[in-house]
Write a protein that holds these residues in place. Structure first.
Motif, PDB file in Angstrom:
ATOM      1  N   ASP A  23       0.836  -1.116  -0.054  1.00 40.50           N
ATOM      2  CA  ASP A  23       0.141   0.085   0.135  1.00 40.50           C
ATOM      3  C   ASP A  23       0.973   1.302  -0.219  1.00 40.50           C
ATOM      4  O   ASP A  23       0.423   2.210  -0.366  1.00 40.50           O
ATOM      5  CB  ASP A  23      -1.119   0.016   1.274  1.00 40.50           C
ATOM      6  CG  ASP A  23      -1.948  -1.086   1.239  1.00 40.50           C
ATOM      7  OD1 ASP A  23      -2.270  -1.610   0.212  1.00 40.50           O
ATOM      8  OD2 ASP A  23      -2.304  -1.399   2.347  1.00 40.50           O
ATOM      9  N   ARG A 250     -11.744   4.083   1.129  1.00 42.71           N
ATOM     10  CA  ARG A 250     -10.233   3.790   0.363  1.00 42.71           C
ATOM     11  C   ARG A 250     -10.729   2.680  -0.235  1.00 42.71           C
ATOM     12  O   ARG A 250     -10.410   2.592  -1.450  1.00 42.71           O
ATOM     13  CB  ARG A 250      -9.017   4.027   1.237  1.00 42.71           C
ATOM     14  CG  ARG A 250      -7.756   3.449   0.411  1.00 42.71           C
ATOM     15  CD  ARG A 250      -6.665   3.221   1.569  1.00 42.71           C
ATOM     16  NE  ARG A 250      -5.581   2.510   0.717  1.00 42.71           N
ATOM     17  CZ  ARG A 250      -5.671   1.418   0.817  1.00 42.71           C
ATOM     18  NH1 ARG A 250      -6.587   0.404   1.573  1.00 42.71           N
ATOM     19  NH2 ARG A 250      -4.547   0.611   0.094  1.00 42.71           N
ATOM     20  N   ILE A 254     -10.837   1.991  -4.538  1.00 42.72           N
ATOM     21  CA  ILE A 254      -9.937   1.180  -5.073  1.00 42.72           C
ATOM     22  C   ILE A 254     -10.731   0.140  -6.099  1.00 42.72           C
ATOM     23  O   ILE A 254     -10.537  -0.095  -7.010  1.00 42.72           O
ATOM     24  CB  ILE A 254      -8.928   0.804  -4.510  1.00 42.72           C
ATOM     25  CG1 ILE A 254      -7.989   2.105  -3.825  1.00 42.72           C
ATOM     26  CG2 ILE A 254      -8.143  -0.194  -5.064  1.00 42.72           C
ATOM     27  CD1 ILE A 254      -6.932   1.788  -2.940  1.00 42.72           C
ATOM     28  N   ARG A 312      -1.640   5.133   4.320  1.00 45.01           N
ATOM     29  CA  ARG A 312      -2.369   4.821   2.850  1.00 45.01           C
ATOM     30  C   ARG A 312      -3.565   5.541   2.674  1.00 45.01           C
ATOM     31  O   ARG A 312      -3.774   5.618   1.713  1.00 45.01           O
ATOM     32  CB  ARG A 312      -2.532   3.165   3.057  1.00 45.01           C
ATOM     33  CG  ARG A 312      -3.663   2.610   3.852  1.00 45.01           C
ATOM     34  CD  ARG A 312      -3.574   1.047   3.884  1.00 45.01           C
ATOM     35  NE  ARG A 312      -4.667   0.689   4.907  1.00 45.01           N
ATOM     36  CZ  ARG A 312      -4.431  -0.671   5.104  1.00 45.01           C
ATOM     37  NH1 ARG A 312      -3.585  -1.548   4.751  1.00 45.01           N
ATOM     38  NH2 ARG A 312      -5.347  -1.243   5.989  1.00 45.01           N
ATOM     39  N   TRP A 316      -3.778   7.620  -0.686  1.00 46.82           N
ATOM     40  CA  TRP A 316      -4.939   7.424  -1.751  1.00 46.82           C
ATOM     41  C   TRP A 316      -5.517   8.858  -2.003  1.00 46.82           C
ATOM     42  O   TRP A 316      -5.977   9.162  -3.077  1.00 46.82           O
ATOM     43  CB  TRP A 316      -5.864   6.389  -1.041  1.00 46.82           C
ATOM     44  CG  TRP A 316      -7.237   6.419  -1.621  1.00 46.82           C
ATOM     45  CD1 TRP A 316      -7.799   6.212  -3.038  1.00 46.82           C
ATOM     46  CD2 TRP A 316      -8.258   7.005  -1.166  1.00 46.82           C
ATOM     47  NE1 TRP A 316      -8.939   6.451  -3.054  1.00 46.82           N
ATOM     48  CE2 TRP A 316      -9.573   6.874  -1.977  1.00 46.82           C
ATOM     49  CE3 TRP A 316      -8.760   7.557   0.149  1.00 46.82           C
ATOM     50  CZ2 TRP A 316     -10.831   7.558  -1.578  1.00 46.82           C
ATOM     51  CZ3 TRP A 316      -9.909   7.858   0.601  1.00 46.82           C
ATOM     52  CH2 TRP A 316     -11.008   7.993  -0.578  1.00 46.82           C
ATOM     53  N   TRP A 317      -5.787   9.583  -1.072  1.00 46.20           N
ATOM     54  CA  TRP A 317      -6.378  11.058  -1.136  1.00 46.20           C
ATOM     55  C   TRP A 317      -5.643  11.843  -1.930  1.00 46.20           C
ATOM     56  O   TRP A 317      -6.378  12.452  -2.714  1.00 46.20           O
ATOM     57  CB  TRP A 317      -6.960  11.584   0.257  1.00 46.20           C
ATOM     58  CG  TRP A 317      -7.377  12.657   0.173  1.00 46.20           C
ATOM     59  CD1 TRP A 317      -6.874  13.888   0.228  1.00 46.20           C
ATOM     60  CD2 TRP A 317      -8.892  13.038   0.144  1.00 46.20           C
ATOM     61  NE1 TRP A 317      -7.885  15.277   0.429  1.00 46.20           N
ATOM     62  CE2 TRP A 317      -8.957  14.380   0.467  1.00 46.20           C
ATOM     63  CE3 TRP A 317      -9.928  12.297   0.266  1.00 46.20           C
ATOM     64  CZ2 TRP A 317     -10.401  15.088   0.298  1.00 46.20           C
ATOM     65  CZ3 TRP A 317     -11.278  12.861   0.039  1.00 46.20           C
ATOM     66  CH2 TRP A 317     -11.294  14.115   0.040  1.00 46.20           C
ATOM     67  N   GLN A 319      -3.178  11.252  -4.344  1.00 48.37           N
ATOM     68  CA  GLN A 319      -3.233  10.911  -5.521  1.00 48.37           C
ATOM     69  C   GLN A 319      -4.275  11.077  -6.443  1.00 48.37           C
ATOM     70  O   GLN A 319      -4.337  10.829  -7.610  1.00 48.37           O
ATOM     71  CB  GLN A 319      -2.858   9.270  -5.503  1.00 48.37           C
ATOM     72  CG  GLN A 319      -1.290   9.150  -5.063  1.00 48.37           C
ATOM     73  CD  GLN A 319      -0.803   7.502  -5.164  1.00 48.37           C
ATOM     74  OE1 GLN A 319      -1.722   6.812  -5.315  1.00 48.37           O
ATOM     75  NE2 GLN A 319       0.176   7.437  -5.163  1.00 48.37           N
TER      76      GLN A 319
END
Length: 319
Positions: A23, A250, A254, A312, A316-317, A319
């Protein structure tokens, strides 16, 4: 230059290392899968498996240990050593569900474990939404057909879109905790089986319940529904906090290939604000009650589990 927080996370248990590799480091699948395989034979995963009874259960019971008394619950808190919480912890550690040991465990639990309420076989589920949400997550992860429990949960959804384990006692409003437990189960079921039209719709409505409330606010007043939702907990067991919810969103995004919902922004800002000067996040509180062993350094100390999840989510946020 190596990130010292990443190095600190890697200097830990295989159950954390493989998730860091996947991750946070974007390691090739063969690399993190090799590390994940160690969960069964090393560290916390192996230690928890060593606590398993010969009949496949833990502590001789499905929800509470054999011989556990209401007096101990009142004096020391809910116990966390029985089968349902041990299975969930193995799932969190990431044990390979296809391994011989995992398959044998699933079969033994199905054959020998009965819920304290009602005596029904373990993989048929209990009666409470929180418990059944986690049973669906564990069952789907370990390859059990839990579609009947999913169908039941879908039918128990309240008018506001979520769930409440006090529904049977007359509650008409969903709770944050019941809802996140069910959502995690529905997402795992969907990830493994594809889900059904009804289960996917139910998951979306439960997520909307949380999003409308910015993950922690009352819809009517805008005030925090519970200040503990803003304090980070591990292991969560059945309890809710915003980091658990963020990690779910998240995973769901994904899985679906969708962008983050902007209504998560306030919870993200709070998560950022809690980062310590050394780049880690603390364990704010932990649940009392009997455990097999501790997996954190203690309340107020930097937590590898909280830090892994926080990093992680933010990756994610951003990106």
């Amino acid at each position: 230059m190596t990130d010292p927080v990443i190095e600190w996370l890697l200097a830990s248990d295989p159950s954390i290392r493989w998730q860091v590799m996947r991750d946070l480091q974007d390691a090739p699948e063969l690399v993190w899968m090799a590390e994940r395989a160690k969960v069964e034979s090393e560290g916390w995963g192996a230690r928890l498996l060593a606590c398993q009874d010969e009949d496949g259960q833990w502590a001789g019971g499905a929800f509470v240990p054999a011989g556990f008394t209401p007096e101990e619950w009142r004096a020391h808190g809910q116990p966390w050593t029985a089968t349902c919480f041990s299975l969930s912890q193995l799932r969190e550690f990431g044990i390979d569900p296809a391994s011989d040991r995992a398959r044998r465990t699933v079969d033994l639990v199905g054959a020998n474990s009965r819920w304290d309420e009602g005596g029904q076989p373990y993989w048929q589920g209990e009666v409470e939404e929180c418990i059944n949400g986690r049973t669906v997550a564990d069952g789907a992860y370990f390859g059990v057909d839990v579609s009947a429990i999913v169908e039941r949960l879908v039918g128990e959804r309240l008018d506001d879109g979520g769930w409440n384990c006090e529904r049977a006692n007359g509650s008409l409003r969903s709770s944050f905790a019941s809802t996140i437990n069910v959502l995690e189960g529905l997402l795992e079921f969907e990830r493994v089986t594809g889900g059904t039209d009804q289960s996917r719709q139910a998951r979306r409505s439960g997520e909307e319940f949380l999003l409308e409330r910015k993950l922690f606010r009352r819809l009517a007043t805008g005030e925090p529904a519970d200040e503990r939702f803003l304090r980070f907990l591990h292991p969560n067991r059945w309890r809710y906090d915003i980091l658990r919810a963020l990690d779910h969103f998240r995973s769901a995004a994904i899985h679906a290939g969708t962008d983050p919902d902007p209504r998560l922004g306030e919870a993200i800002d709070h998560l950022r604000s809690r980062r310590l000067d050394d780049g880690t996040w603390p364990l704010d509180w932990s649940l009392p009650g009997r455990v097999w062993f501790e997996v954190d350094e203690g309340e107020g100390q930097p937590s590898r589990w909280v830090t892994l999840r926080a990093m992680r989510v933010l990756k994610w946020w951003e990106q």
